[in-house]
Each structure stands twice: as structure tokens, then as C-alpha cells.
Design a protein around this motif. Structure first.
Motif, short mmCIF file in Angstrom:
data_model
loop_
_atom_site.label_atom_id
_atom_site.label_comp_id
_atom_site.label_asym_id
_atom_site.label_seq_id
_atom_site.Cartn_x
_atom_site.Cartn_y
_atom_site.Cartn_z
N PHE A 30 27.32 19.79 51.48
CA PHE A 30 26.48 18.84 50.72
C PHE A 30 25.10 19.70 50.11
N ASP A 31 24.57 19.50 49.24
CA ASP A 31 23.46 20.14 48.65
C ASP A 31 22.06 19.54 49.63
N THR A 32 21.24 20.40 49.81
CA THR A 32 19.82 19.92 50.54
C THR A 32 19.54 18.73 49.65
N PRO A 33 19.02 17.48 50.33
CA PRO A 33 18.75 16.26 49.80
C PRO A 33 17.46 16.61 49.02
N TYR A 80 20.76 18.54 57.90
CA TYR A 80 20.18 18.33 56.69
C TYR A 80 20.63 19.43 55.71
N ALA A 81 21.68 19.98 56.02
CA ALA A 81 22.25 20.85 54.94
C ALA A 81 21.16 21.78 54.30
N PHE A 99 20.68 9.93 54.12
CA PHE A 99 21.33 11.06 53.81
C PHE A 99 22.19 11.37 55.30
N LEU A 100 21.66 11.19 56.28
CA LEU A 100 22.37 11.42 57.54
C LEU A 100 23.41 10.46 57.68
N ALA A 158 34.16 20.67 56.33
CA ALA A 158 33.41 20.74 55.08
C ALA A 158 34.11 21.04 53.87
N ALA A 159 34.77 20.21 53.24
CA ALA A 159 35.71 20.42 52.44
C ALA A 159 36.06 19.18 51.55
#
Length: 400
Positions: A42-45, A238-239, A290-291, A377-378
Motif C-alpha cells: 500500500f502507499d502511505t495514506p 501505516y505503510a 486506512f487500517l 503483500a501482493a
């Protein structure tokens, strides 16, 4: 001239070769499916990124206090109170450049030469290396599949000697995905209360627990809280892997020692990342959304991957946290692929990458020599494609 003995005793990672080869193959235009990654995809929010951008715009680019800015330390204290029922003061918090840095500070602060550290196996591969760098001696306790690779109170008790200085608890666990229940934490805590040793509790995957509630061992009693160094951070929850933000919570005298160590090594963690991390913890609306999304996505991927592995006849223990599945390849060792004998998990991973274009992590360096680690994580399409390729690969293996 010789390099230092401490540098010579550090073991190289067996995973680097697989990872480097997979990246090169991708760069050469091959479709490689990677189940090797140890970070959220995931990208950082945006709300965190925007807070970092605002910090830049406002000129928050100077040195900060070594152990972290007051706003972040206060936010961490509030998080620990709300999520873990733990009361800490800002002086008990040390913000560092990632959870790995926090672990390094912790062991440098508590270990003298020759002190033993109990490490349940399988383990995250950096634990023994950090212990050795700090002058300690790793003592491995082999856990059992029938216990979901979780150390039992009896196993812990039998490993403690007069040389034991600390015990590492990784909950949820990398690479197994195991999560300790409240009763299991209580059983370990009762043993630890009888012995004057530190507990280093690595809780970096805390927010990725899929059933039940995460339990911190520091919350068991005031005695355990005083001896526990709680390690956490922002990378997984939080990526924010590239932001390099971790922290430790510990009794004041331990935190002071860790901060002193840090003051003469890296000084403060990145100032912009600290301000962004305040937003990560204090913006509850965006943070919880997000979480929740990330956790639900990982849970669905876990279910997909484990269902596919079952169909392939691959043995594994159901993971309850993090984003990994640790699977046994013992039944494939001794088989051949195009005349090449597979003699280890590393061989299996190497040949799998070459023949099936799928990257997995061999777990020799994690204390599990006949296992490999899958990361989910794919994307679901990559999971489907990668496991199709693994199934075809397995079907072609032949007896020697």
C-alpha cells in the motif's frame, strides 16, 4: 589490516541472493511474481503524506530532541494507553530510525559481553545478528509446529540460566504469522516474573492481527512492565517503511540509556517523518479507515493463499497475524528438477525462481531450515498466478 571481529561474526543473509536475482530478472523484462517482500504493498495514506509535506512547507527541517519531538512522544503515550492499556510518560519513549534501530538501541543498552538472549525459533533473521553486535550470545529455543511455532512456558523456563539477560518475544511473529493469545502471554509472563531478566517485545505487526485482540506482555503486571522494552513503529501499520520511524517504550532509566546511545550514533530520527507520524496516530478518522481497509485486504489475501496452498498439498500453520505464511518444503527436499537435486529450502527457492519465475524466502536464516516464507503483500492476481506456477513446478519434481 583486518576488519573488526564483530563484523566477521555477522552472518550474511541467505535471502539477499534470491531477492537480488528476482529484481534483476524483473529488470530484464521477465514477469516474476514476488512473495518475498516484507512490506505492505500500500502507499502511505494521503493524510500522512500531506502532514509530511506541511512540515516541509513550515520549515520543520532542523534537528529535534534526540528521543523525538514532544508531540510525537505524547501521541505514542496516548496510543499505548488506548490500544494496550499501558501508562507511559514521554520520558519513557525513544523515537528512532525504524524498529530495527530501536532494537539495536535496546540491546546496546542492556547487554554486556557474553550475556545470553533467548530467541524462540523461527525468528526474524536480524535478531541474532543485532544481539551479537551488542556483545550478546543468542540462545535459540526450537518451537514446535503442533504449538503453531509458539514458545511454551516450559520451553522458556528450561532455557533460562544464570547467564540469561533477556528474552525476545515477537508477537505477531515474522516469519510464522503466529499470534499469542492472552492465556499464552499470561503463561510466559508467570515464568518471566520469577526471573530477573529483560523482555524485548517486538510488536511491529500489532495492527495486523486477524482474530482476537493483540496482547502486550508489558500489560500483564507492573513487574513485567518495568522489565519490558516494547518495540513498535509505523512501517507495517501505516505503510511507512521508507519513512524509517520506530519507537521503544521502556522504564525511564532504560529509555535514558537508549537515548544516550542514540545521541552518539544517529541523533534524532528524521524530523519530517516525525511530524507525519504525529498525524498517523492522531487523525483517528483517516487512520482507522486506512487500517481497516488494509487489514481486510490482507485477511482476504491470506485466505486465498492458504486455500491455494492446501490444494497444492503444501503443509503450513495457519497464520493469525502479519502478512506471511511459513510453509514446509521438507517433502520436496531430495527430489530433482531437470536433473538438479534439491538439497535444501534455499535450493528449492533458487530453482523455483529459475524455473517458475516465483520468488519466495528460504527460512534457513530464520531458524527454520526446511521452510520457506510467502508474503501475501501482493495482489490477488499475483497470488493466483504465482501459485499456479508453483503448482506446475511441484508437479514436475521427480524422485532421485
Amino acid at each position: 589490516m583486518e576488519i573488526a571481529k564483530r563484523a566477521k561474526q555477522i552472518s550474511p543473509s541467505l535471502t539477499l541472493e534470491i531477492t537480488a536475482r528476482a529484481k534483476k530478472m524483473k529488470a530484464d523484462g521477465m514477469r516474476v511474481v514476488s512473495f518475498a517482500v516484507g512490506e505492505p504493498d500500500f502507499d502511505t495514506p494521503d493524510y500522512i503524506v500531506n502532514a509530511g509535506r506541511e512540515a516541509l512547507d513550515k520549515g520543520f527541517t532542523k534537528y529535534t530532541p534526540v528521543a523525538g519531538i514532544p508531540a510525537l512522544k505524547a501521541a505514542i503515550c496516548q496510543k499505548l494507553k488506548n490500544d494496550n492499556a499501558l501508562d507511559y510518560e514521554p520520558a519513557d519513549i525513544v523515537v528512532s530510525s525504524g524498529a530495527k534501530h530501536s532494537l539495536f538501541n535496546a540491546f546496546m543498552a542492556i547487554l554486556d559481553q557474553g550475556d545470553e538472549v533467548i530467541i524462540p525459533s523461527p525468528y526474524w533473521l536480524s535478531y541474532p545478528e543485532i544481539v551479537k553486535m551488542a556483545g550478546g550470545v543468542p540462545v535459540f529455543v526450537q518451537t514446535k509446529p503442533e504449538n503453531s511455532f509458539k514458545i511454551t512456558p516450559a520451553e522458556l523456563e528450561s532455557a533460562i540460566t544464570d547467564k540469561t539477560k533477556a528474552f525476545i518475544l515477537n508477537n505477531p511473529n515474522n516469519p510464522t504469522g503466529a499470534v499469542y493469545t492472552q492465556s499464552e502471554i499470561s503463561g510466559l509472563a508467570q515464568i518471566l516474573e520469577k526471573h530477573d531478566i529483560f523482555v524485548v517485545s517486538d510488536e511491529i505487526y500489532e495492527k495486523l492481527t486477524y482474530s482476537g485482540k493483540h496482547c502486550s506482555i508489558a500489560a500483564y503486571s507492573d513487574i513485567l512492565k518495568e522489565r519490558t522494552i516494547l518495540i513498535n513503529g509505523f512501517s507495517k501499520s501505516y505503510a511507512m517503511t521508507g519513512w524509517r520511524m520506530g519507537y521503544a517504550a521502556a522504564a525511564g532509566h532504560i529509555a535514558y540509556a537508549m537515548s544516550s546511545m542514540q545521541s552518539h550514533s544517529t541523533s534524532n530520527a528524521n524530523s519530517i517523518a516525525q511530524y507525519a507520524s504525529v498525524a498517523a496516530l492522531t487523525d483517528k478518522v483517516h487512520g482507522e479507515a486506512f487500517l481497516s481497509e488494509m487489514k481486510a485486504t490482507f485477511a482476504a489475501r491470506r485466505d486465498l493463499m492458504t486455500a491455494r496452498l492446501k490444494k497444492l498439498g503444501v503443509d503450513f500453520i495457519q497464520p493469525e497475524g502479519a502478512f506471511y505464511v511459513m510453509a514446509s518444503v521438507g517433502k520436496f527436499i531430495g527430489k530433482q528438477c531437470d536433473g538438479r537435486l534439491i538439497t535444501s529450502a534455499f535450493d528449492f527457492a533458487s530453482v523455483l525462481l529459475e524455473k517458475a519465475l516465483v520468488a519466495v524466502i528460504p527460512c534457513e536464516s530464520f531458524g527454520a531450515p526446511e521452510y520457506i516464507r510467502f508474503s501475501y503483500a501482493a495482489s490477488e492476481s499475483d497470488i493466483e498466478h504465482g501459485l499456479d506456477a508453483i503448482g506446475e513446478f511441484i508437479s514436475k519434481l521427480q524422485d532421485k
